[in-house]
Design a protein around this motif. Structure first.
Motif, PDB file in Angstrom:
ATOM      1  N   ILE A 247       3.566   2.003  -9.148  1.00 42.29           N
ATOM      2  CA  ILE A 247       4.486   2.072 -10.291  1.00 42.29           C
ATOM      3  C   ILE A 247       3.777   2.707 -11.480  1.00 42.29           C
ATOM      4  CG2 ILE A 247       5.907   0.773 -11.913  1.00 42.29           C
ATOM      5  CD1 ILE A 247       5.952  -1.540  -9.913  1.00 42.29           C
ATOM      6  N   LEU A 248       2.605   2.179 -11.777  1.00 42.77           N
ATOM      7  CA  LEU A 248       1.864   2.622 -12.961  1.00 42.77           C
ATOM      8  C   LEU A 248       1.534   4.103 -12.888  1.00 42.77           C
ATOM      9  CD1 LEU A 248       0.341   2.187 -15.551  1.00 42.77           C
ATOM     10  CD2 LEU A 248      -1.512   1.127 -14.258  1.00 42.77           C
ATOM     11  N   CYS A 249       1.065   4.547 -11.732  1.00 46.42           N
ATOM     12  CA  CYS A 249       0.697   5.958 -11.608  1.00 46.42           C
ATOM     13  C   CYS A 249       1.925   6.862 -11.566  1.00 46.42           C
ATOM     14  CB  CYS A 249      -0.197   6.164 -10.398  1.00 46.42           C
ATOM     15  SG  CYS A 249      -1.871   5.483 -10.645  1.00 46.42           S
TER      16      CYS A 249
ATOM     17  N   ALA B 130      -2.032  13.409  -5.191  1.00 47.43           N
ATOM     18  CA  ALA B 130      -2.592  14.407  -4.277  1.00 47.43           C
ATOM     19  C   ALA B 130      -3.853  13.870  -3.606  1.00 47.43           C
ATOM     20  CB  ALA B 130      -2.899  15.697  -5.033  1.00 47.43           C
ATOM     21  N   ASN B 131      -4.705  13.184  -4.366  1.00 48.05           N
ATOM     22  CA  ASN B 131      -5.912  12.588  -3.789  1.00 48.05           C
ATOM     23  C   ASN B 131      -5.590  11.455  -2.832  1.00 48.05           C
ATOM     24  OD1 ASN B 131      -7.515  14.278  -5.352  1.00 48.05           O
ATOM     25  ND2 ASN B 131      -7.871  12.751  -6.952  1.00 48.05           N
ATOM     26  N   ALA B 132      -4.536  10.728  -3.128  1.00 51.01           N
ATOM     27  CA  ALA B 132      -4.202   9.548  -2.322  1.00 51.01           C
ATOM     28  C   ALA B 132      -3.884   9.901  -0.885  1.00 51.01           C
ATOM     29  CB  ALA B 132      -3.019   8.809  -2.947  1.00 51.01           C
ATOM     30  N   TYR B 133      -3.326  11.079  -0.656  1.00 56.25           N
ATOM     31  CA  TYR B 133      -2.929  11.425   0.709  1.00 56.25           C
ATOM     32  C   TYR B 133      -4.113  11.470   1.670  1.00 56.25           C
ATOM     33  CZ  TYR B 133       1.849  12.375  -0.860  1.00 56.25           C
ATOM     34  OH  TYR B 133       3.129  12.255  -1.356  1.00 56.25           O
ATOM     35  N   PRO B 134      -5.192  12.210   1.363  1.00 53.97           N
ATOM     36  CA  PRO B 134      -6.330  12.147   2.286  1.00 53.97           C
ATOM     37  C   PRO B 134      -7.057  10.806   2.259  1.00 53.97           C
ATOM     38  CG  PRO B 134      -6.852  13.514   0.384  1.00 53.97           C
ATOM     39  CD  PRO B 134      -5.376  13.249   0.329  1.00 53.97           C
ATOM     40  N   ILE B 135      -7.076  10.113   1.116  1.00 57.54           N
ATOM     41  CA  ILE B 135      -7.730   8.795   1.074  1.00 57.54           C
ATOM     42  C   ILE B 135      -7.064   7.843   2.054  1.00 57.54           C
ATOM     43  CG2 ILE B 135      -8.112   6.752  -0.366  1.00 57.54           C
ATOM     44  CD1 ILE B 135      -8.444   8.733  -2.758  1.00 57.54           C
ATOM     45  N   ALA B 136      -5.742   7.850   2.088  1.00 53.94           N
ATOM     46  CA  ALA B 136      -5.016   6.989   3.020  1.00 53.94           C
ATOM     47  C   ALA B 136      -5.059   7.538   4.439  1.00 53.94           C
ATOM     48  CB  ALA B 136      -3.569   6.839   2.560  1.00 53.94           C
TER      49      ALA B 136
ATOM     50  N   GLY C 276      -4.311   4.618  -7.023  1.00 54.60           N
ATOM     51  CA  GLY C 276      -5.019   4.053  -8.160  1.00 54.60           C
ATOM     52  C   GLY C 276      -6.508   4.305  -8.157  1.00 54.60           C
ATOM     53  N   LEU C 277      -7.102   4.475  -6.984  1.00 57.82           N
ATOM     54  CA  LEU C 277      -8.562   4.527  -6.904  1.00 57.82           C
ATOM     55  C   LEU C 277      -9.168   5.731  -7.623  1.00 57.82           C
ATOM     56  CD1 LEU C 277      -9.145   3.242  -3.262  1.00 57.82           C
ATOM     57  CD2 LEU C 277      -9.807   2.122  -5.401  1.00 57.82           C
TER      58      LEU C 277
ATOM     59  N   ILE D  51      -6.540  -7.243 -11.534  1.00 58.31           N
ATOM     60  CA  ILE D  51      -5.568  -7.503 -10.457  1.00 58.31           C
ATOM     61  C   ILE D  51      -6.210  -7.491  -9.077  1.00 58.31           C
ATOM     62  CG2 ILE D  51      -3.619  -6.640 -11.823  1.00 58.31           C
ATOM     63  CD1 ILE D  51      -3.771  -4.042 -10.173  1.00 58.31           C
ATOM     64  N   GLY D  52      -7.529  -7.312  -9.010  1.00 60.34           N
ATOM     65  CA  GLY D  52      -8.227  -7.441  -7.739  1.00 60.34           C
ATOM     66  C   GLY D  52      -8.250  -6.205  -6.875  1.00 60.34           C
ATOM     67  N   LEU D  53      -8.080  -5.012  -7.465  1.00 59.80           N
ATOM     68  CA  LEU D  53      -8.194  -3.792  -6.683  1.00 59.80           C
ATOM     69  C   LEU D  53      -9.653  -3.519  -6.336  1.00 59.80           C
ATOM     70  CD1 LEU D  53      -5.222  -2.953  -6.739  1.00 59.80           C
ATOM     71  CD2 LEU D  53      -5.958  -0.733  -7.626  1.00 59.80           C
ATOM     72  N   PRO D  54      -9.908  -2.783  -5.257  1.00 61.03           N
ATOM     73  CA  PRO D  54     -11.297  -2.441  -4.926  1.00 61.03           C
ATOM     74  C   PRO D  54     -11.976  -1.672  -6.056  1.00 61.03           C
ATOM     75  CG  PRO D  54      -9.844  -1.949  -3.076  1.00 61.03           C
ATOM     76  CD  PRO D  54      -8.955  -2.288  -4.245  1.00 61.03           C
TER      77      PRO D  54
END
Length: 422
Positions: A204-206, A290-296, A321-322, A369-372
């Protein structure tokens, strides 16, 4: 010098919001002349009982409902092909109702597309991964009922998936994929565990932050009507939704994660997700997505807390978020006022107006919130940077929405700077 764009577009689904709204879908579908319905969900959501209650309410209105609960969390080309095959074997249907997170809604979008249009999934995937073909026939009408607060998929024109053979996350983007009706019932996300709330909330935030800091619509070259795409850049209407979403998140996000019994916070988070979806579904998103796609897509062995045990995943919102703090540090100089304004919306007590103010607000929130603590905690190292950059560069549709040009070297800097946040 090329003339610049003078027109922006705005579109959204019909929206029904509030506790109990999901039980009214039968009324809406019968008004459309629908008789046979495919309900799409996943096994975890089905176990919670929400899809069965929605199906029962539709059946009580005289509708014939068939349920598919085989949705894969974080859909793949293989899982979507299975879902489309099920719909083909059990159909034809007059409409599709998706009850679940973004995975169920995106799976339903693929069914609505391929149940009525020729060809295969790869024909419609965004170039350069797929052929980028536009639908030639009307899609089945889709009612999207989110049970997680985050993806915004109920408002958007996007279907996201992993292409397993290429180890890349990509999507299908076309206005025809936007659901006809979004039904947001906060009661359905009330049992969402803390880890899921945290990851989905970062999405949501991003969504809000990326659309708010996106390239301004009038900075693009002028387009003919047939050339305009759903993501048209930041614009005055999308800005209103994004700002309101961030204002709600400032008060509700930490409360919703840390106190599962805070129903007011859960409802505000659901409203923030809806507002952010209405914003980014038109303005677009950029570098963190865009970064999230390869990270996941290239995860090795990370299994997050509060998600079903099984195959390793980095949930989409977590993956987004990372790299967000480093990404917004990079984009700051393209729109300093917007970055500072966003930081103050998210934390009214914050001081400062430099490039670190928004990244600092995000880092504190992620820790709370406990994200890595960065990419290293989900299994990536500096030796993976080139591979992740390669995957992100394939998301040119998203990178073009960034407020400044983005090179591979820029992405390498953002990703390298995201290994550890605190």
């Amino acid at each position: 010098m090329h003339p610049t764009e003078t027109v922006f577009t705005y579109a959204s689904p019909d929206l029904k919001f509030g506790r109990g709204a999901a039980l009214e879908i039968g009324h809406d579908l019968t008004a459309w002349g629908v008789r046979r319905v495919l309900l799409v969900t996943d096994a975890g959501v089905a176990a919670a009982g929400h899809p069965a209650r929605v199906a029962e309410a539709m059946t009580s209105r005289g509708l014939d409902v068939t349920t598919y609960d085989g949705t894969h969390v974080e859909p793949t080309d293989e899982s979507l092909a299975e879902a489309v095959g099920f719909a083909s074997d059990e159909g034809p249907f007059d409409a599709v109702v998706a009850v679940g997170g973004g995975s169920s809604i995106d799976t339903a979008k693929a069914i609505c597309l391929l149940a009525t249009n020729p060809g295969e999934l790869m024909d419609y995937l965004n170039a350069p991964v797929g052929q980028g073909r536009a639908p030639s026939e009307p899609l089945l009408p889709l009612v999207a009922v989110p049970t997680t607060t985050g993806t915004g998929s109920e408002s958007t024109t996007i279907c996201v998936l992993d292409v397993l053979s290429l180890k890349v996350k990509t999507g299908i983007s076309h206005p025809a994929l936007r659901p006809r009706l979004a039904v947001v019932d906060p009661q359905l996300s009330a049992t969402q565990p803390a880890g899921v709330t945290a990851a989905a909330g970062m999405d949501i935030l991003c969504h809000a932050l990326e659309s708010y800091t996106a390239r301004w619509y009038a900075s693009y070259d002028a387009k003919q009507p047939e050339q305009r795409v759903p993501y048209c850049g930041a614009n005055p209407i999308a800005d209103l939704w994004s700002e309101r979403a961030m204002g709600l998140l400032a008060g509700a996000f930490r409360r919703a994660v840390n106190d599962g019994d805070d129903t007011a916070a859960r409802e505000e988070l659901a409203l923030a997700a809806t507002f952010a979806g209405l914003g980014f579904g038109n303005a677009g998103v950029h570098i963190p997505h865009a970064n999230a796609y390869p990270i996941a897509g290239r995860v090795r062995d990370y299994v997050p807390a509060d998600y079903p045990p099984g195959a390793p995943i980095v949930p989409h919102g977590m993956a987004v978020g990372l790299t967000a703090p480093a990404a917004f540090r990079f984009t700051f100089d393209a729109a300093p006022g917007r970055h500072v304004r966003a930081a103050h919306l998210l934390d009214p007590s914050v001081d400062g107006d430099g490039p670190g103010v928004l990244p600092d607000v995000l880092t504190r929130l992620m820790r709370d919130i406990g994200l890595p603590n960065g990419l290293a905690e989900v299994g990536y190292g500096h030796g993976d940077v080139d591979d992740l950059v390669e995957g992100a560069l394939k998301q040119q549709r998203l990178l073009d929405t960034a407020p400044k040009p983005v090179t591979g070297e820029d992405l390498a800097q953002v990703i390298s700077g995201s290994m550890e946040h605190w």
